[in-house]
Design an enzyme around this catalytic site. Structure first.
Site, PDB file in Angstrom:
ATOM      1  N   THR A 103       0.913  -1.276   0.039  1.00 44.92           N
ATOM      2  CA  THR A 103      -0.054  -0.115   0.123  1.00 44.92           C
ATOM      3  C   THR A 103       0.867   1.277  -0.158  1.00 44.92           C
ATOM      4  O   THR A 103       1.963   1.205   0.726  1.00 44.92           O
ATOM      5  CB  THR A 103      -0.863   0.104   1.228  1.00 44.92           C
ATOM      6  OG1 THR A 103      -1.582   1.324   1.204  1.00 44.92           O
ATOM      7  CG2 THR A 103      -0.212  -0.325   2.573  1.00 44.92           C
ATOM      8  N   TYR A 127      -1.945   0.377  10.269  1.00 46.03           N
ATOM      9  CA  TYR A 127      -2.326  -0.335   8.819  1.00 46.03           C
ATOM     10  C   TYR A 127      -0.766  -0.377   7.935  1.00 46.03           C
ATOM     11  O   TYR A 127      -0.363  -1.489   7.542  1.00 46.03           O
ATOM     12  CB  TYR A 127      -3.245   0.251   8.199  1.00 46.03           C
ATOM     13  CG  TYR A 127      -3.617  -0.242   6.576  1.00 46.03           C
ATOM     14  CD1 TYR A 127      -4.170  -1.662   6.486  1.00 46.03           C
ATOM     15  CD2 TYR A 127      -3.238   0.604   5.585  1.00 46.03           C
ATOM     16  CE1 TYR A 127      -4.035  -1.961   5.221  1.00 46.03           C
ATOM     17  CE2 TYR A 127      -3.412   0.070   4.462  1.00 46.03           C
ATOM     18  CZ  TYR A 127      -3.798  -1.002   4.258  1.00 46.03           C
ATOM     19  OH  TYR A 127      -3.913  -1.641   2.757  1.00 46.03           O
TER      20      TYR A 127
HETATM   21  N1  LIG Z   1      -8.534  -1.050  -0.377  1.00 44.87           N
HETATM   22  C1  LIG Z   1      -7.660  -0.194  -0.730  1.00 44.87           C
HETATM   23  O1  LIG Z   1      -8.022   0.933  -0.975  1.00 44.87           O
HETATM   24  C2  LIG Z   1      -6.178  -0.480  -0.725  1.00 44.87           C
HETATM   25  C3  LIG Z   1      -5.257   0.363  -1.177  1.00 44.87           C
HETATM   26  C4  LIG Z   1      -3.940   0.103  -1.199  1.00 44.87           C
HETATM   27  C5  LIG Z   1      -3.467  -1.183  -1.082  1.00 44.87           C
HETATM   28  N2  LIG Z   1      -4.504  -1.958  -0.742  1.00 44.87           N
HETATM   29  C6  LIG Z   1      -4.120  -3.574  -0.459  1.00 44.87           C
HETATM   30  O2  LIG Z   1      -4.589  -4.213  -1.623  1.00 44.87           O
HETATM   31  C7  LIG Z   1      -4.758  -5.536  -1.365  1.00 44.87           C
HETATM   32  C8  LIG Z   1      -6.074  -6.152  -1.692  1.00 44.87           C
HETATM   33  O3  LIG Z   1      -7.003  -5.019  -0.999  1.00 44.87           O
HETATM   34  P1  LIG Z   1      -8.842  -5.209  -1.330  1.00 44.87           P
HETATM   35  O4  LIG Z   1      -9.372  -3.882  -0.963  1.00 44.87           O
HETATM   36  O5  LIG Z   1      -9.092  -6.049  -2.202  1.00 44.87           O
HETATM   37  O6  LIG Z   1      -8.848  -6.056   0.354  1.00 44.87           O
HETATM   38  P2  LIG Z   1     -10.231  -6.438   0.742  1.00 44.87           P
HETATM   39  O7  LIG Z   1     -11.214  -6.226   0.131  1.00 44.87           O
HETATM   40  O8  LIG Z   1     -10.212  -6.099   2.214  1.00 44.87           O
HETATM   41  O9  LIG Z   1      -9.976  -8.177   0.737  1.00 44.87           O
HETATM   42  C9  LIG Z   1      -9.263  -8.824   1.687  1.00 44.87           C
HETATM   43  C10 LIG Z   1      -9.661 -10.330   1.643  1.00 44.87           C
HETATM   44  O10 LIG Z   1      -8.982 -11.120   2.675  1.00 44.87           O
HETATM   45  C11 LIG Z   1      -9.823 -11.818   3.500  1.00 44.87           C
HETATM   46  N3  LIG Z   1      -8.699 -12.198   4.625  1.00 44.87           N
HETATM   47  C12 LIG Z   1      -8.794 -11.576   5.974  1.00 44.87           C
HETATM   48  N4  LIG Z   1      -8.117 -12.340   6.582  1.00 44.87           N
HETATM   49  C13 LIG Z   1      -7.517 -13.409   5.998  1.00 44.87           C
HETATM   50  C14 LIG Z   1      -6.976 -14.615   6.532  1.00 44.87           C
HETATM   51  N5  LIG Z   1      -6.493 -14.642   7.590  1.00 44.87           N
HETATM   52  N6  LIG Z   1      -6.978 -15.793   5.491  1.00 44.87           N
HETATM   53  C15 LIG Z   1      -7.540 -15.366   4.216  1.00 44.87           C
HETATM   54  N7  LIG Z   1      -8.157 -14.262   3.753  1.00 44.87           N
HETATM   55  C16 LIG Z   1      -8.204 -13.426   4.844  1.00 44.87           C
HETATM   56  C17 LIG Z   1     -10.855 -10.726   3.640  1.00 44.87           C
HETATM   57  O11 LIG Z   1     -11.805 -11.647   4.199  1.00 44.87           O
HETATM   58  P3  LIG Z   1     -12.884 -10.419   5.298  1.00 44.87           P
HETATM   59  O12 LIG Z   1     -13.457  -9.538   4.359  1.00 44.87           O
HETATM   60  O13 LIG Z   1     -13.832 -11.567   5.718  1.00 44.87           O
HETATM   61  O14 LIG Z   1     -11.981 -10.112   6.383  1.00 44.87           O
HETATM   62  C18 LIG Z   1     -11.131 -10.331   2.206  1.00 44.87           C
HETATM   63  O15 LIG Z   1     -12.015 -11.159   1.705  1.00 44.87           O
HETATM   64  C19 LIG Z   1      -4.328  -5.442   0.106  1.00 44.87           C
HETATM   65  O16 LIG Z   1      -3.080  -6.075   0.321  1.00 44.87           O
HETATM   66  C20 LIG Z   1      -4.552  -4.025   0.629  1.00 44.87           C
HETATM   67  O17 LIG Z   1      -3.835  -3.852   1.757  1.00 44.87           O
HETATM   68  C21 LIG Z   1      -6.099  -1.800  -0.602  1.00 44.87           C
END
Ligand SMILES: NC(=O)c1ccc[n+]([C@@H]2O[C@H](COP(=O)([O-])OP(=O)(O)OC[C@H]3O[C@@H](n4cnc5c(N)ncnc54)[C@H](OP(=O)(O)O)[C@@H]3O)[C@@H](O)[C@H]2O)c1
Length: 288
Positions: A103, A127
């Site tokens: 991130t 975070y």
């Molecule tokens: N969202 C943003 O704006 C953003 C910005 C910059 C970088 N990122 C990075 O991009 C990546 C993808 O983000 P995203 O927005 O697609 O994330 P997301 O929608 O929050 O999806 C994360 C997934 O991981 C699952 N998860 C949580 N704990 C877990 C575990 N112990 N084992 C297996 N699965 C687990 C979550 O389940 P639950 O929903 O049940 O917890 C969810 O389905 C992440 O690395 C994030 O840090 C995101």
């Protein structure tokens, strides 16, 4: 045939990889989320990977609630850092390439020019700190890795700024949105395409491992992004600019988190669409 394990595949990015997977008949995808594979359990990872010929792991799992992370540091660290160590350990043991997502929150937000991969990470919140710890485990343990830092992710799946703006914009006449935080939105569909292109073009071996930055092209404030969303959705809601000091959040947000994408574009010949050109595609998928 390549086999790719996708963890956290029910989240935004994981869901987009699922959507795109049918374009890659040469790849065997193993889509898992916490119910099928809890990445916090080293034993579960060992058992799951025991008899599978996995070439790549794409780790889309994360603890992404930036404000909650301030109150729940242990949980955030387990998922964003310790669990990533588990994945890096199995990857080195089995010769798997690990593609891990990180991130813009690893940076302080004090820059005035786009952050390069060489810029010093100085996360200010839990975070960002736990995500950076996860990155460090990957770099230390598993040389065959690609870490992609991204920012302001949105998609038709889960919770994100674009979906919130669409919902609020239907009912409200006016909305205040911060104008003094600058970054770039990333359509998760484009990031998923980028990851699968890197793998697909690499046959068995990625040419250059390391840390990369990816977002859509261009620069904007949340106010600019919100204004375009309402205009493209044809909502009548007026977007009013406000300052961060008037919109308190539990975790501090970086004022500037634009990522420099030169490295990923150059090394993997990736073409990146401008953020303004991608909102319509996402809204169409949500509304149709
Ligand atoms: N969202 C943003 O704006 C953003 C910005 C910059 C970088 N990122 C990075 O991009 C990546 C993808 O983000 P995203 O927005 O697609 O994330 P997301 O929608 O929050 O999806 C994360 C997934 O991981 C699952 N998860 C949580 N704990 C877990 C575990 N112990 N084992 C297996 N699965 C687990 C979550 O389940 P639950 O929903 O049940 O917890 C969810 O389905 C992440 O690395 C994030 O840090 C995101």
């Amino acid at each position: 045939m390549l086999t790719i394990l996708v963890t956290g595949s029910k989240g935004q990015l994981g869901s987009e990889i699922q959507e795109l997977s049918s374009n890659y008949p040469n790849i065997n995808f193993l889509f898992t989320d916490i119910e099928e594979l809890d990445i916090c359990s080293a034993d579960a990872i060992k058992t799951y990977t025991l008899d599978k010929p996995i070439d790549y792991i794409i780790n889309c799992a994360a603890y992404t609630n930036v404000d909650q992370a301030e109150k729940n540091e242990e949980k955030a660290r387990q998922i964003n850092s310790e669990a990533v160590k588990n994945l890096a350990s199995i990857a080195i043991e089995k010769g798997i390439t690990l593609i891990h997502i990180s991130t813009d929150y690893v940076f302080s937000g004090k820059n005035y020019t786009p952050y390069t991969e060489q810029d010093k990470a100085e996360p200010s919140g839990i975070y960002g700190k736990t995500k950076f710890e996860g990155e460090e485990f990957v770099r230390k343990i598993c040389p065959k890795h690609i870490i992609i830092r991204t920012s302001w992710l949105y998609s038709p799946f889960g919770k994100n700024f674009l979906k919130t703006m669409l919902t609020l914009g239907k009912d409200k006449k006016e909305l205040g949105v911060v104008v003094d935080q600058i970054g770039t939105p990333t359509y998760a569909y484009d990031l998923a395409t980028c990851i699968l292109t890197i793998i697909n073009n690499s046959i068995k071996e990625i040419s250059e491992y390391g840390t990369y930055h990816y977002s859509n092209e261009g620069v904007c404030s949340w106010f600019d992004f919100a204004t375009d969303i309402q205009s493209i959705a044809k909502n009548k809601c007026n977007i009013k600019s406000i300052e961060s000091k008037d919109f308190q959040t539990f975790a501090k947000r970086p004022y500037y988190s634009v990522l420099n994408k030169s490295k990923i574009k150059h090394i993997f010949a990736i073409e990146i669409p401008h953020w303004k050109s991608r909102i319509e595609h996402c809204i169409r998928r949500i509304t149709e």
